[in-house]
Design an enzyme around this catalytic site. Structure first.
Site, PDB file in Angstrom:
ATOM      1  N   SER A 295      -2.706   5.272   1.070  1.00 42.06           N
ATOM      2  CA  SER A 295      -1.339   4.856   0.770  1.00 42.06           C
ATOM      3  C   SER A 295      -0.307   5.965   0.925  1.00 42.06           C
ATOM      4  O   SER A 295       0.873   5.676   1.102  1.00 42.06           O
ATOM      5  CB  SER A 295      -1.265   4.259  -0.636  1.00 42.06           C
ATOM      6  OG  SER A 295      -1.813   5.136  -1.578  1.00 42.06           O
TER       7      SER A 295
ATOM      8  N   LYS B  30       2.230  -6.869  -1.059  1.00 41.24           N
ATOM      9  CA  LYS B  30       2.705  -5.984   0.005  1.00 41.24           C
ATOM     10  C   LYS B  30       2.996  -6.821   1.254  1.00 41.24           C
ATOM     11  O   LYS B  30       3.971  -7.564   1.249  1.00 41.24           O
ATOM     12  CB  LYS B  30       1.703  -4.856   0.194  1.00 41.24           C
ATOM     13  CG  LYS B  30       1.778  -3.923  -1.029  1.00 41.24           C
ATOM     14  CD  LYS B  30       0.760  -2.834  -1.103  1.00 41.24           C
ATOM     15  CE  LYS B  30       1.054  -1.994  -2.344  1.00 41.24           C
ATOM     16  NZ  LYS B  30      -0.080  -1.215  -2.807  1.00 41.24           N
TER      17      LYS B  30
ATOM     18  N   HIS C 141      -3.002  -1.899   2.048  1.00 43.18           N
ATOM     19  CA  HIS C 141      -2.015  -1.689   3.115  1.00 43.18           C
ATOM     20  C   HIS C 141      -2.480  -2.194   4.476  1.00 43.18           C
ATOM     21  O   HIS C 141      -1.744  -2.081   5.451  1.00 43.18           O
ATOM     22  CB  HIS C 141      -1.661  -0.200   3.211  1.00 43.18           C
ATOM     23  CG  HIS C 141      -1.052   0.331   1.959  1.00 43.18           C
ATOM     24  ND1 HIS C 141       0.261   0.142   1.640  1.00 43.18           N
ATOM     25  CD2 HIS C 141      -1.606   0.992   0.903  1.00 43.18           C
ATOM     26  CE1 HIS C 141       0.517   0.688   0.460  1.00 43.18           C
ATOM     27  NE2 HIS C 141      -0.606   1.212  -0.011  1.00 43.18           N
TER      28      HIS C 141
HETATM   29  C1  LIG Z   1      -0.383  -0.898  -4.220  1.00 45.25           C
HETATM   30  C2  LIG Z   1      -1.808  -0.512  -4.278  1.00 45.25           C
HETATM   31  C3  LIG Z   1      -2.653  -0.998  -5.270  1.00 45.25           C
HETATM   32  C4  LIG Z   1      -2.128  -1.768  -6.438  1.00 45.25           C
HETATM   33  O1  LIG Z   1      -1.749  -3.048  -6.078  1.00 45.25           O
HETATM   34  P1  LIG Z   1      -0.679  -3.814  -6.985  1.00 45.25           P
HETATM   35  O2  LIG Z   1      -0.864  -5.233  -6.626  1.00 45.25           O
HETATM   36  O3  LIG Z   1       0.642  -3.265  -6.611  1.00 45.25           O
HETATM   37  O4  LIG Z   1      -1.041  -3.514  -8.402  1.00 45.25           O
HETATM   38  C5  LIG Z   1      -3.989  -0.703  -5.200  1.00 45.25           C
HETATM   39  N1  LIG Z   1      -4.485   0.060  -4.192  1.00 45.25           N
HETATM   40  C6  LIG Z   1      -3.694   0.578  -3.234  1.00 45.25           C
HETATM   41  C7  LIG Z   1      -4.293   1.417  -2.166  1.00 45.25           C
HETATM   42  C8  LIG Z   1      -2.335   0.314  -3.254  1.00 45.25           C
HETATM   43  O5  LIG Z   1      -1.539   0.841  -2.334  1.00 45.25           O
END
Ligand SMILES: *Cc1c(COP(=O)(O)O)cnc(C)c1O
Length: 388
Positions: free
Chosen positions: A177, A239, A205
């Site tokens: 990320s 996302k 992602h």
């Molecule tokens: C954003 C993210 C999460 C958490 O997801 P949410 O639904 O925002 O709680 C977990 N792992 C990674 C790699 C992320 O980028």
């Protein structure tokens, strides 16, 4: 004595580490409104530009009419609606697994999966740059927590070979990320099979963005074959999918185990079913609208190309996460603030989110960005270059 929070906060401020929230007054999009001003934003994970899509808004309205607003209870106590159930079936099929299970957030999914699958007698092998939620999950599980250098499969194999833990769980982001680079999913899976380990792959992602029809990191090029029973796949729905929530897809026994014992699944209210209803529409758009991924790829290529001859160095990444390495926190904040003054939002990412001395601007691209948007960013960056 009451702890001295104020002193800690001051120290944080002096180190350039204090974070501020900004109140966004518009929907999430490539242009957002803060304090009545319009900003060009490179700061969301809305990679496909779905967060404000009219079809999703319509689905939410439809979902509200059909299911009401609140789920009213947890999944195991009559909070599990038809909308959740249909979405789980669609997600399992889309991701290529026998079963899928919805969680409220990705954070909770990771906590639930890791703590349900391993415990005291077990060992977790984690990439050093994994997402914070995976590290928190590992600590909470009480399993032995063994971290390996970023993407170093030789080091991982050594640690797996040396371990005599009852169960072994390897954990990795599929797309990292803060780096934007991609884990070698195929090789990771092969290693896990060799050492009878389970692989938890966090594709927060990659889902919607990578792979055939946006099916995620397991569908990239020739790695279609990696739907091994050793893989537990997790992806978020807040996302690229543009809504909220997360899911885990795996073999039926794994999913059933999660239903029985993942505490962050059991002891919490189910998400509003209208969100699941909207996610069915989102899934359809992800699958059918290939042009969104094509536009995204074009934006990535343009950003890289426009910065080629500048003194700014992007980290090697082929994903919508394009980090610009800066180094010192203060300098990252300076550039981020100067962009802000020019009406462009790019967050500065500082320790402890990234290691000391590795502060960066995290440029997130979306299919919703226009070629002109990218140009505006690269021109502003060129004006702000430290040596020009
Ligand atoms: C954003 C993210 C999460 C958490 O997801 P949410 O639904 O925002 O709680 C977990 N792992 C990674 C790699 C992320 O980028």
């Amino acid at each position: 004595m009451f702890p001295d929070w104020a002193e800690q906060l001051r120290a944080r401020e002096q180190q350039g580490l204090r974070r501020f929230r900004q109140v966004v007054e518009s929907p999430q999009a490539s242009h957002i409104t803060i304090n009545g001003h319009d900003y060009l934003a490179f700061s969301s994970n809305d990679y496909l530009g779905l967060a404000n899509h009219p079809d999703l808004i319509k689905s939410v309205e439809e979902g509200a009419r059909h299911y009401g607003v609140g789920a009213g209870a947890s999944h195991l106590i009559h909070g599990h609606s038809a909308a959740h159930h249909i979405l789980e079936e669609s997600l399992a099929q889309f991701a290529g697994f026998p079963k899928a299970l919805l969680f409220s957030t990705g954070y909770m999914a990771n906590i639930g999966v890791v703590t349900a699958l391993v415990g005291r007698e077990d060992a977790i092998f984690a990439d050093k740059l994994n997402h914070a939620s995976l590290n928190d999950a590992a600590l909470l599980s009480r399993a032995k927590f063994i971290r390996f250098p970023h993407l170093d499969l030789t080091a991982l194999e050594q640690r797996l070979a040396d371990s005599n833990a009852r169960r072994k769980l390897v954990i990795s982001d599929a797309v990292f990320s803060m780096e934007g680079d991609i884990a070698p999913v195929k090789q990771l899976t092969a290693l896990c099979e060799k050492y009878h380990a389970l692989l938890l792959l966090d594709d927060a992602h990659g889902f919607g963005v990578l792979g055939r029809q946006g099916r995620g990191s397991l569908f990239v090029a020739d790695s279609d074959v990696v739907h091994s029973p050793s893989v537990v796949y997790m992806a978020t729905l807040g996302k690229a999918a543009g809504v909220f929530g997360a899911f885990v897809a795996a073999q039926a026994d794994v999913i059933e185990t999660l239903i029985q014992s993942a505490r962050s699944y059991i002891y919490t209210t189910a998400t509003p079913p209208l969100l699941s209803h909207a996610l069915l529409t989102s899934l359809k758009l992800i699958e059918q609208e290939e042009w969104r991924r094509e536009a995204l790829l074009q934006n990535i290529a343009q950003l890289k190309n426009d910065l080629l001859s500048s003194c700014w160095k992007l980290l090697p990444s082929s994903t919508p996460i394009q980090p610009l390495l800066i180094g010192e926190s203060h300098e990252a904040v300076r550039v981020s603030q100067a962009l802000h003054e020019r009406g462009i939002l790019v967050p500065a990412i500082r320790p402890p989110t990234v290691p000391q001395g590795k502060a960066r601007l995290r440029i997130s691209l979306s299919a919703a960005h226009q070629p002109n948007d990218i140009l505006r960013l690269t021109q502003a960056l060129n004006e702000l270059a430290p040596h020009s």
